[in-house]
Write a protein that holds these residues in place. Sequence first.
Motif, PDB file in Angstrom:
ATOM      1  N   ASP A  89       0.817  -1.214   0.000  1.00 14.32           N
ATOM      2  CA  ASP A  89       0.000   0.000   0.000  1.00 14.32           C
ATOM      3  C   ASP A  89       0.853   1.268   0.000  1.00 14.32           C
ATOM      4  O   ASP A  89       0.360   2.348  -0.293  1.00 14.32           O
ATOM      5  N   ARG A  90       2.134   1.142   0.292  1.00 10.72           N
ATOM      6  CA  ARG A  90       3.027   2.303   0.359  1.00 10.72           C
ATOM      7  C   ARG A  90       3.843   2.401  -0.935  1.00 10.72           C
ATOM      8  O   ARG A  90       4.476   1.428  -1.355  1.00 10.72           O
ATOM      9  N   GLU A  91       3.837   3.571  -1.549  1.00 13.32           N
ATOM     10  CA  GLU A  91       4.591   3.771  -2.780  1.00 13.32           C
ATOM     11  C   GLU A  91       6.091   3.828  -2.487  1.00 13.32           C
ATOM     12  O   GLU A  91       6.500   4.152  -1.382  1.00 13.32           O
ATOM     13  N   GLY A  92       6.889   3.527  -3.513  1.00 15.17           N
ATOM     14  CA  GLY A  92       8.334   3.650  -3.375  1.00 15.17           C
ATOM     15  C   GLY A  92       9.095   2.579  -4.119  1.00 15.17           C
ATOM     16  O   GLY A  92       8.523   1.725  -4.801  1.00 15.17           O
ATOM     17  N   THR A  93      10.399   2.637  -3.976  1.00 12.26           N
ATOM     18  CA  THR A  93      11.309   1.651  -4.555  1.00 12.26           C
ATOM     19  C   THR A  93      11.528   0.562  -3.512  1.00 12.26           C
ATOM     20  O   THR A  93      11.827   0.859  -2.352  1.00 12.26           O
ATOM     21  N   TYR A  94      11.391  -0.681  -3.922  1.00 10.09           N
ATOM     22  CA  TYR A  94      11.508  -1.831  -3.024  1.00 10.09           C
ATOM     23  C   TYR A  94      12.575  -2.791  -3.542  1.00 10.09           C
ATOM     24  O   TYR A  94      12.965  -2.746  -4.705  1.00 10.09           O
ATOM     25  N   TYR A  95      12.971  -3.685  -2.649  1.00  9.82           N
ATOM     26  CA  TYR A  95      13.936  -4.731  -2.988  1.00  9.82           C
ATOM     27  C   TYR A  95      13.445  -6.065  -2.461  1.00  9.82           C
ATOM     28  O   TYR A  95      12.762  -6.128  -1.443  1.00  9.82           O
ATOM     29  N   ILE A  96      13.817  -7.117  -3.163  1.00 11.31           N
ATOM     30  CA  ILE A  96      13.549  -8.478  -2.713  1.00 11.31           C
ATOM     31  C   ILE A  96      14.812  -9.303  -2.908  1.00 11.31           C
ATOM     32  O   ILE A  96      15.501  -9.163  -3.927  1.00 11.31           O
ATOM     33  N   ILE A  97      15.119 -10.119  -1.918  1.00 12.66           N
ATOM     34  CA  ILE A  97      16.191 -11.120  -2.019  1.00 12.66           C
ATOM     35  C   ILE A  97      15.541 -12.469  -1.739  1.00 12.66           C
ATOM     36  O   ILE A  97      14.825 -12.620  -0.752  1.00 12.66           O
ATOM     37  N   SER A  98      15.776 -13.427  -2.626  1.00 11.61           N
ATOM     38  CA  SER A  98      15.313 -14.791  -2.349  1.00 11.61           C
ATOM     39  C   SER A  98      16.490 -15.573  -1.775  1.00 11.61           C
ATOM     40  O   SER A  98      17.509 -15.728  -2.431  1.00 11.61           O
ATOM     41  N   HIS A  99      16.332 -15.992  -0.540  1.00 14.23           N
ATOM     42  CA  HIS A  99      17.354 -16.811   0.128  1.00 14.23           C
ATOM     43  C   HIS A  99      16.965 -18.269  -0.103  1.00 14.23           C
ATOM     44  O   HIS A  99      15.953 -18.730   0.421  1.00 14.23           O
ATOM     45  N   VAL A 100      17.752 -18.981  -0.892  1.00 19.25           N
ATOM     46  CA  VAL A 100      17.437 -20.364  -1.232  1.00 19.25           C
ATOM     47  C   VAL A 100      18.553 -21.270  -0.725  1.00 19.25           C
ATOM     48  O   VAL A 100      19.705 -21.116  -1.125  1.00 19.25           O
ATOM     49  N   SER A 101      18.194 -22.211   0.153  1.00 22.09           N
ATOM     50  CA  SER A 101      19.125 -23.223   0.648  1.00 22.09           C
ATOM     51  C   SER A 101      18.631 -24.581   0.176  1.00 22.09           C
ATOM     52  O   SER A 101      17.497 -24.976   0.478  1.00 22.09           O
ATOM     53  N   ALA A 102      19.478 -25.275  -0.575  1.00 23.35           N
ATOM     54  CA  ALA A 102      19.121 -26.597  -1.086  1.00 23.35           C
ATOM     55  C   ALA A 102      20.386 -27.366  -1.428  1.00 23.35           C
ATOM     56  O   ALA A 102      21.338 -26.790  -1.960  1.00 23.35           O
ATOM     57  N   ARG A 103      20.382 -28.647  -1.094  1.00 23.49           N
ATOM     58  CA  ARG A 103      21.461 -29.558  -1.500  1.00 23.49           C
ATOM     59  C   ARG A 103      22.843 -29.040  -1.106  1.00 23.49           C
ATOM     60  O   ARG A 103      23.763 -29.003  -1.903  1.00 23.49           O
ATOM     61  N   ASP A 104      22.934 -28.574   0.132  1.00 27.59           N
ATOM     62  CA  ASP A 104      24.183 -28.074   0.715  1.00 27.59           C
ATOM     63  C   ASP A 104      24.732 -26.843  -0.002  1.00 27.59           C
ATOM     64  O   ASP A 104      25.935 -26.590   0.015  1.00 27.59           O
TER      65      ASP A 104
END
Length: 159
Positions: free
Chosen positions: A103-118
């Motif tokens: 609901d809030r305008e602006g510039t955003y960031y996303i990081i996907s933290h993926v842990s799999a198979r060591d």
Amino acid sequence: MKKYLAGMISLLLLLLAASCSNDNNEQDTPLPELLEVKLTVNPEKAEPNQAIIFEAKVTQGKEDVTDADKVTFEIWRAHDEKHEKIDVKHSENGIYRLEKNFDREGTYYIISHVSARDMHNMPKKEFVVGTPSEPEDAKSTQPMEGMDMKDDHEADNGH
């Protein structure tokens, strides 16, 4: 005594040869493919309260990773100290998906933290809701106005 010494030397040489043989076998084993994560944001420019779909497509080589140990999406608005972390489950075909409204305008960031198979992989994307705000890295990547780096460097060297 000579037979005993010869027997001990033969045994040591046999053990050494077996050890070297095992080392060679371990080196011939191919390394596992790297964990790849393709993070997408759809749409990358949204209006407030419009649904945004975040997807992390996780693969290892040509195989879809459907059994990741943990997938977490970390989302925040530029320059905000509070980061929201949301655990995501597998949806289909190696895709881990989240749908979210802002609901809030602006510039955003996303990081996907993926842990799999060591392994761990954490790609980052920028997206905008409504009117963009100042990005986090704008100051560090933009040279200051009126500053010519070559002239300053030559001045430091006495040129």
